[in-house]
Design a protein around this motif. Structure first.
Motif, PDB file in Angstrom:
ATOM      1  N   VAL A 126      -1.772  23.753  46.594  1.00 37.03           N
ATOM      2  CA  VAL A 126      -0.336  23.336  46.536  1.00 37.03           C
ATOM      3  C   VAL A 126      -0.169  21.722  46.435  1.00 37.03           C
ATOM      4  N   PRO A 127       1.095  21.350  45.923  1.00 43.73           N
ATOM      5  CA  PRO A 127       1.106  19.797  46.071  1.00 43.73           C
ATOM      6  C   PRO A 127       0.941  19.184  47.468  1.00 43.73           C
ATOM      7  N   LEU A 128       0.078  18.016  47.328  1.00 42.86           N
ATOM      8  CA  LEU A 128      -0.464  17.598  48.483  1.00 42.86           C
ATOM      9  C   LEU A 128       0.302  16.527  49.278  1.00 42.86           C
ATOM     10  N   ILE A 129       1.430  15.728  48.295  1.00 37.06           N
ATOM     11  CA  ILE A 129       2.306  14.722  48.997  1.00 37.06           C
ATOM     12  C   ILE A 129       2.716  15.055  50.435  1.00 37.06           C
ATOM     13  N   PRO A 130       3.479  16.110  50.599  1.00 34.06           N
ATOM     14  CA  PRO A 130       4.049  16.406  52.013  1.00 34.06           C
ATOM     15  C   PRO A 130       3.028  16.463  53.141  1.00 34.06           C
ATOM     16  N   HIS A 131       1.722  17.087  52.713  1.00 19.92           N
ATOM     17  CA  HIS A 131       0.653  17.041  53.813  1.00 19.92           C
ATOM     18  C   HIS A 131       0.191  15.737  54.085  1.00 19.92           C
ATOM     19  N   LEU A 132      -0.238  15.057  52.897  1.00 16.09           N
ATOM     20  CA  LEU A 132      -1.064  13.584  53.007  1.00 16.09           C
ATOM     21  C   LEU A 132      -0.244  12.821  53.758  1.00 16.09           C
ATOM     22  N   THR A 133       0.990  12.629  53.647  1.00 14.91           N
ATOM     23  CA  THR A 133       1.855  11.700  54.035  1.00 14.91           C
ATOM     24  C   THR A 133       2.423  12.208  55.622  1.00 14.91           C
ATOM     25  N   SER A 134       2.208  13.448  55.945  1.00 20.26           N
ATOM     26  CA  SER A 134       2.290  13.547  57.185  1.00 20.26           C
ATOM     27  C   SER A 134       1.217  13.546  58.104  1.00 20.26           C
ATOM     28  N   ALA A 135      -0.081  13.227  57.630  1.00 17.54           N
ATOM     29  CA  ALA A 135      -1.152  12.950  58.442  1.00 17.54           C
ATOM     30  C   ALA A 135      -1.000  11.755  59.484  1.00 17.54           C
ATOM     31  N   LEU A 211      12.880  16.141  52.766  1.00 16.59           N
ATOM     32  CA  LEU A 211      13.523  15.095  53.399  1.00 16.59           C
ATOM     33  C   LEU A 211      13.745  15.304  54.834  1.00 16.59           C
ATOM     34  N   ALA A 212      13.911  16.463  55.028  1.00 19.11           N
ATOM     35  CA  ALA A 212      13.979  16.813  56.883  1.00 19.11           C
ATOM     36  C   ALA A 212      12.491  16.602  57.599  1.00 19.11           C
ATOM     37  N   ILE A 213      11.572  17.019  56.767  1.00 22.79           N
ATOM     38  CA  ILE A 213      10.285  16.712  57.505  1.00 22.79           C
ATOM     39  C   ILE A 213      10.019  15.064  57.365  1.00 22.79           C
ATOM     40  N   ARG A 214      10.376  14.285  56.582  1.00 20.95           N
ATOM     41  CA  ARG A 214      10.541  13.029  56.752  1.00 20.95           C
ATOM     42  C   ARG A 214      11.197  12.307  57.795  1.00 20.95           C
ATOM     43  N   ARG A 215      12.301  12.846  57.990  1.00 22.18           N
ATOM     44  CA  ARG A 215      13.359  12.626  58.974  1.00 22.18           C
ATOM     45  C   ARG A 215      12.600  13.035  60.225  1.00 22.18           C
ATOM     46  N   ASP A 216      12.159  14.106  60.395  1.00 22.85           N
ATOM     47  CA  ASP A 216      11.568  14.530  61.816  1.00 22.85           C
ATOM     48  C   ASP A 216      10.390  13.735  62.096  1.00 22.85           C
ATOM     49  N   ARG A 217       9.497  13.377  61.156  1.00 24.77           N
ATOM     50  CA  ARG A 217       8.272  12.460  61.375  1.00 24.77           C
ATOM     51  C   ARG A 217       8.740  11.171  61.908  1.00 24.77           C
ATOM     52  N   ALA A 218       9.753  10.573  61.267  1.00 26.62           N
ATOM     53  CA  ALA A 218      10.439   9.339  61.774  1.00 26.62           C
ATOM     54  C   ALA A 218      10.975   9.431  63.059  1.00 26.62           C
ATOM     55  N   LYS A 219      11.651  10.461  63.405  1.00 25.80           N
ATOM     56  CA  LYS A 219      12.264  10.679  64.770  1.00 25.80           C
ATOM     57  C   LYS A 219      11.027  10.882  65.575  1.00 25.80           C
ATOM     58  N   ASP A 261       5.352   6.010  55.835  1.00 28.55           N
ATOM     59  CA  ASP A 261       5.566   7.258  55.871  1.00 28.55           C
ATOM     60  C   ASP A 261       6.463   7.769  57.018  1.00 28.55           C
ATOM     61  N   VAL A 262       6.357   6.801  58.085  1.00 26.98           N
ATOM     62  CA  VAL A 262       7.221   7.237  59.292  1.00 26.98           C
ATOM     63  C   VAL A 262       8.321   6.154  59.417  1.00 26.98           C
ATOM     64  N   SER A 263       8.741   5.546  58.436  1.00 23.85           N
ATOM     65  CA  SER A 263       9.981   4.453  58.563  1.00 23.85           C
ATOM     66  C   SER A 263      11.085   5.160  58.767  1.00 23.85           C
ATOM     67  N   TRP A 264      11.787   4.865  60.016  1.00 24.63           N
ATOM     68  CA  TRP A 264      13.031   5.470  60.496  1.00 24.63           C
ATOM     69  C   TRP A 264      14.212   5.230  59.338  1.00 24.63           C
ATOM     70  N   ASP A 265      14.322   3.948  59.147  1.00 29.45           N
ATOM     71  CA  ASP A 265      15.402   3.449  58.012  1.00 29.45           C
ATOM     72  C   ASP A 265      15.677   4.162  56.877  1.00 29.45           C
ATOM     73  N   SER A 266      14.397   4.413  56.242  1.00 29.63           N
ATOM     74  CA  SER A 266      14.375   4.788  54.878  1.00 29.63           C
ATOM     75  C   SER A 266      14.538   6.358  54.768  1.00 29.63           C
ATOM     76  N   ALA A 267      13.844   7.176  55.957  1.00 30.40           N
ATOM     77  CA  ALA A 267      13.872   8.264  56.005  1.00 30.40           C
ATOM     78  C   ALA A 267      15.333   8.907  56.369  1.00 30.40           C
ATOM     79  N   ILE A 268      15.958   8.313  57.279  1.00 30.69           N
ATOM     80  CA  ILE A 268      17.206   8.790  57.707  1.00 30.69           C
ATOM     81  C   ILE A 268      18.221   8.277  56.695  1.00 30.69           C
ATOM     82  N   ALA A 269      18.087   7.518  56.032  1.00 29.69           N
ATOM     83  CA  ALA A 269      19.198   6.980  55.028  1.00 29.69           C
ATOM     84  C   ALA A 269      18.958   8.104  53.944  1.00 29.69           C
ATOM     85  N   ASP A 270      17.718   8.322  53.415  1.00 27.27           N
ATOM     86  CA  ASP A 270      17.628   9.296  52.524  1.00 27.27           C
ATOM     87  C   ASP A 270      18.220  10.826  52.692  1.00 27.27           C
TER      88      ASP A 270
END
Length: 279
Positions: A126-135, A211-219, A261-270
């Motif tokens: 599978v594409p790895l970006i969502p998994h790698l950036t969630s580590a 985008l929702a995964i990024r949001r929740d990681r940042a949250k 990868d856990v930046s609140w401002d960029s994740a919630i804005a996107d």
């Protein structure tokens, strides 16, 4: 390339973030020259992977690539001086105009994108970006829980010494801290479950879902950071001395929370942009 792994399959590979210089290609020959920052564990590595936009003399042929280098081909630059995560040994990786064999350079999208025939586990296809950036959220979780475990031990001792009428504020703070930590843990497991379900279904994660995964990681990072900050405030100045166990966790968490990868401002804005653009 396989000849380089004759020493065994259990080898440590360090990576670095591009800083100065990069990778170039001319008539099929690749060279790396520059400095890559934040090479965690490079002191113990046998290989390093460096990335960057690969300069090509022909217009329009530039592309992002990953290159594999032996530890003998690099220099470890500078001492790792940091207020947090000091023991990661995240030195600079310095490469001085080294040639790279063609079979050790791959386009970024080829390495991290979807592939077939790589193995039995979904992470090999599978594409790895969502998994790698969630580590990073695993260390965030553990660091915050370490701080709270140490801090609650100190708070319990203080709680027992206080008069009954003065215990309310400390009890309220402790309850809120633990509630926030446990809520963030639930969010952590939910993020992992979403990634795992997509992998088991051999399904690419959609842009909206990512985008929702990024949001929740940042949250969850923000909630844990605030909980540990509240803990430090309740403990007072004793918690910011160098020999206090909470201080190390607190400093480490500050550095982790600064990761993109856990930046609140960029994740919630996107994420918010996607919500408002939805028809």
């Amino acid at each position: 390339m396989n000849a380089g792994f004759r020493g065994g399959t259990r080898q440590l590979v360090a990576t670095g973030s591009p800083s100065d210089g990069g990778i170039s290609s001319d008539r099929g020959a690749y060279r790396a020259d520059g400095r890559w920052r934040l090479g965690s564990g490079v002191d113990h590595a046998t290989w390093v992977v460096v990335s960057g936009s690969c300069w090509h003399p022909s217009p329009g042929k530039d592309r992002k690539v990953l290159a594999l280098l032996s530890i003998a081909d690099i220099e470890i630059g500078g001492e790792w001086q940091a207020i947090g995560m000091a023991r990661t040994g995240s030195h600079d990786i310095v490469v001085r105009d080294r040639p790279i064999a063609e079979d050790r350079v791959r386009p970024l999208e080829e390495v991290l994108g979807r592939s077939t025939g790589r193995g039995d586990h979904y992470l090999q296809s599978v594409p790895l970006i969502p998994h790698l950036t969630s580590a990073i959220i695993g260390p965030v979780l553990g660091c915050a829980e370490g701080a709270v475990t140490e801090g609650l031990a100190h708070m319990r001792a203080r709680f027992a010494r206080q008069p009954t009428g003065s215990q309310w504020a400390l009890a309220t703070g402790a309850g809120e801290i633990v509630a926030d930590i446990e809520c963030a843990r639930l969010l952590y497991h939910d993020v992992l479950a979403r990634l795992h379900r997509a992998g088991c279904d051999d399904r690419d994660i959609s842009v909206r879902d990512y985008l929702a995964i990024r949001r929740d990681r940042a949250k969850l990072t923000r909630v844990r950071l605030n909980a540990v900050q509240k803990l430090v405030s309740l403990l007072g100045t004793s918690a910011i001395t160098q020999d206090h166990p909470v201080q190390r966790h607190w400093c480490d968490l500050q550095v982790m929370a600064a990761h993109m990868d856990v930046s609140w401002d960029s994740a919630i804005a996107d994420y918010g942009t996607a919500v408002l653009a939805q028809g």
